[in-house]
Write a protein that holds these residues in place. Structure first.
Motif, short mmCIF file in Angstrom:
data_model
loop_
_atom_site.label_atom_id
_atom_site.label_comp_id
_atom_site.label_asym_id
_atom_site.label_seq_id
_atom_site.Cartn_x
_atom_site.Cartn_y
_atom_site.Cartn_z
N ARG A 72 0.83 -1.22 0.00
CA ARG A 72 0.00 0.00 0.00
C ARG A 72 0.86 1.26 0.00
N GLN A 73 1.89 1.26 0.84
CA GLN A 73 2.78 2.42 0.91
C GLN A 73 3.48 2.67 -0.43
N CYS A 74 3.92 1.59 -1.08
CA CYS A 74 4.59 1.72 -2.39
C CYS A 74 3.62 2.25 -3.45
N VAL A 75 2.40 1.76 -3.43
CA VAL A 75 1.40 2.24 -4.39
C VAL A 75 1.09 3.71 -4.14
N ASP A 76 0.90 4.08 -2.88
CA ASP A 76 0.63 5.49 -2.55
C ASP A 76 1.78 6.39 -2.98
N GLU A 77 2.98 5.95 -2.71
CA GLU A 77 4.14 6.75 -3.08
C GLU A 77 4.27 6.85 -4.60
N GLY A 78 3.98 5.75 -5.28
CA GLY A 78 4.01 5.77 -6.74
C GLY A 78 3.00 6.76 -7.30
N LEU A 79 1.81 6.80 -6.71
CA LEU A 79 0.79 7.77 -7.15
C LEU A 79 1.22 9.20 -6.87
N ALA A 80 1.85 9.42 -5.73
CA ALA A 80 2.34 10.77 -5.40
C ALA A 80 3.41 11.20 -6.41
N ILE A 81 4.28 10.28 -6.78
CA ILE A 81 5.32 10.58 -7.77
C ILE A 81 4.68 10.92 -9.12
N GLU A 82 3.70 10.12 -9.52
CA GLU A 82 3.02 10.38 -10.79
C GLU A 82 2.36 11.75 -10.81
N ALA A 83 1.70 12.11 -9.74
CA ALA A 83 1.03 13.41 -9.67
C ALA A 83 2.06 14.55 -9.75
N LEU A 84 3.16 14.40 -9.03
CA LEU A 84 4.21 15.42 -9.06
C LEU A 84 4.86 15.49 -10.44
N GLU A 85 5.06 14.35 -11.07
CA GLU A 85 5.63 14.32 -12.42
C GLU A 85 4.71 15.06 -13.41
N GLU A 86 3.43 14.88 -13.25
CA GLU A 86 2.47 15.55 -14.14
C GLU A 86 2.55 17.07 -13.96
N ARG A 87 2.64 17.51 -12.71
CA ARG A 87 2.79 18.95 -12.45
C ARG A 87 4.12 19.46 -12.99
N ASN A 88 5.16 18.65 -12.83
CA ASN A 88 6.48 19.04 -13.33
C ASN A 88 6.50 19.15 -14.85
N LYS A 89 5.72 18.33 -15.49
CA LYS A 89 5.68 18.36 -16.95
C LYS A 89 5.26 19.74 -17.44
N THR A 90 4.23 20.30 -16.83
CA THR A 90 3.75 21.63 -17.21
C THR A 90 4.81 22.68 -16.90
N SER A 91 5.41 22.62 -15.72
CA SER A 91 6.45 23.58 -15.34
C SER A 91 7.66 23.46 -16.27
N LEU A 92 8.01 22.24 -16.61
CA LEU A 92 9.15 22.02 -17.48
C LEU A 92 8.89 22.57 -18.88
N GLU A 93 7.70 22.37 -19.39
CA GLU A 93 7.35 22.91 -20.71
C GLU A 93 7.47 24.43 -20.70
N SER A 94 7.02 25.06 -19.64
CA SER A 94 7.14 26.51 -19.53
C SER A 94 8.60 26.94 -19.45
N ALA A 95 9.40 26.22 -18.67
CA ALA A 95 10.83 26.55 -18.53
C ALA A 95 11.55 26.40 -19.86
N ILE A 96 11.24 25.34 -20.57
CA ILE A 96 11.88 25.13 -21.86
C ILE A 96 11.45 26.21 -22.85
N ALA A 97 10.18 26.56 -22.82
CA ALA A 97 9.69 27.62 -23.70
C ALA A 97 10.40 28.94 -23.41
N ARG A 98 10.61 29.24 -22.13
CA ARG A 98 11.32 30.47 -21.77
C ARG A 98 12.76 30.45 -22.26
N SER A 99 13.43 29.33 -22.06
CA SER A 99 14.84 29.27 -22.42
C SER A 99 15.06 29.21 -23.93
N PHE A 100 14.09 28.70 -24.65
CA PHE A 100 14.25 28.58 -26.10
C PHE A 100 13.50 29.67 -26.87
N LYS A 101 12.97 30.63 -26.16
CA LYS A 101 12.22 31.71 -26.81
C LYS A 101 13.12 32.45 -27.79
#
Length: 160
Positions: free
Chosen positions: A97-126
């Motif tokens: 259960r702990q591993c599944v919960d942690e895996g879900l937390a990682i997935e959620a954070l990765e999804e948020r990071n994806k948006t932030s990363l796209e913005s960061a890349i867009a800024r740096s490559f503007k």
């Protein structure tokens, strides 16, 4: 039966290691979040974190393969004698259960990071996009000029 107890201990220990690796991945993912939200994107640091996470992910995949292999060996024995292994099985279930919960937390954070990363890349490559657009416009201009030279006759009056 003593061998089954050893196998159950191996299952528990492999889940404990998996949880440690997931903890590390979560920590690294949080570091990635900070990098992605920073004003200046540090591509090298981000890449180093990705490499570290890749190692942990490969370790987790190996643990999962080993867990499945060991569980297949003792599944029948465990199912027939659940009462003998109740405490260990509860610990294993809790770790899962702990591993599944942690895996879900990682997935959620990765999804948020994806948006932030796209913005960061867009800024740096503007700036790079502007250069690319300028080159594209220049190329189109040169092509149209080259084509215009070939079709000189279109510029002349066709009246006799």
């Amino acid at each position: 039966m003593e061998q089954t107890g050893t196998y159950i201990r191996i299952l528990r220990e492999s889940l404990e290691r998996k949880k440690e690796y997931l903890d590390e991945i979560l920590s690294l993912t949080k570091e990635q979040e900070e990098l992605a939200k920073a004003e200046k994107f540090d591509e090298d640091a981000f890449e180093q974190i990705v490499d570290k996470k890749d190692i942990f992910i490969n370790n987790i995949n190996e643990i999962d393969k080993g867990f499945d292999s060991v569980y297949k060996r003792v599944r029948v024995e465990i199912q027939e004698n659940k009462e003998l292994y109740t405490d260990e099985l509860k610990t294993i279930q809790n770790l899962i259960r702990q591993c599944v919960d942690e895996g879900l937390a990682i997935e959620a954070l990765e999804e948020r990071n994806k948006t932030s990363l796209e913005s960061a890349i867009a800024r740096s490559f503007k700036g790079m996009n502007r250069v690319k657009q300028s080159k594209s416009v220049a190329n189109k201009y040169y092509k149209s000029m080259a084509n215009g030279m070939v079709n000189d006759s279109m510029l002349y009056d066709r009246k006799k």
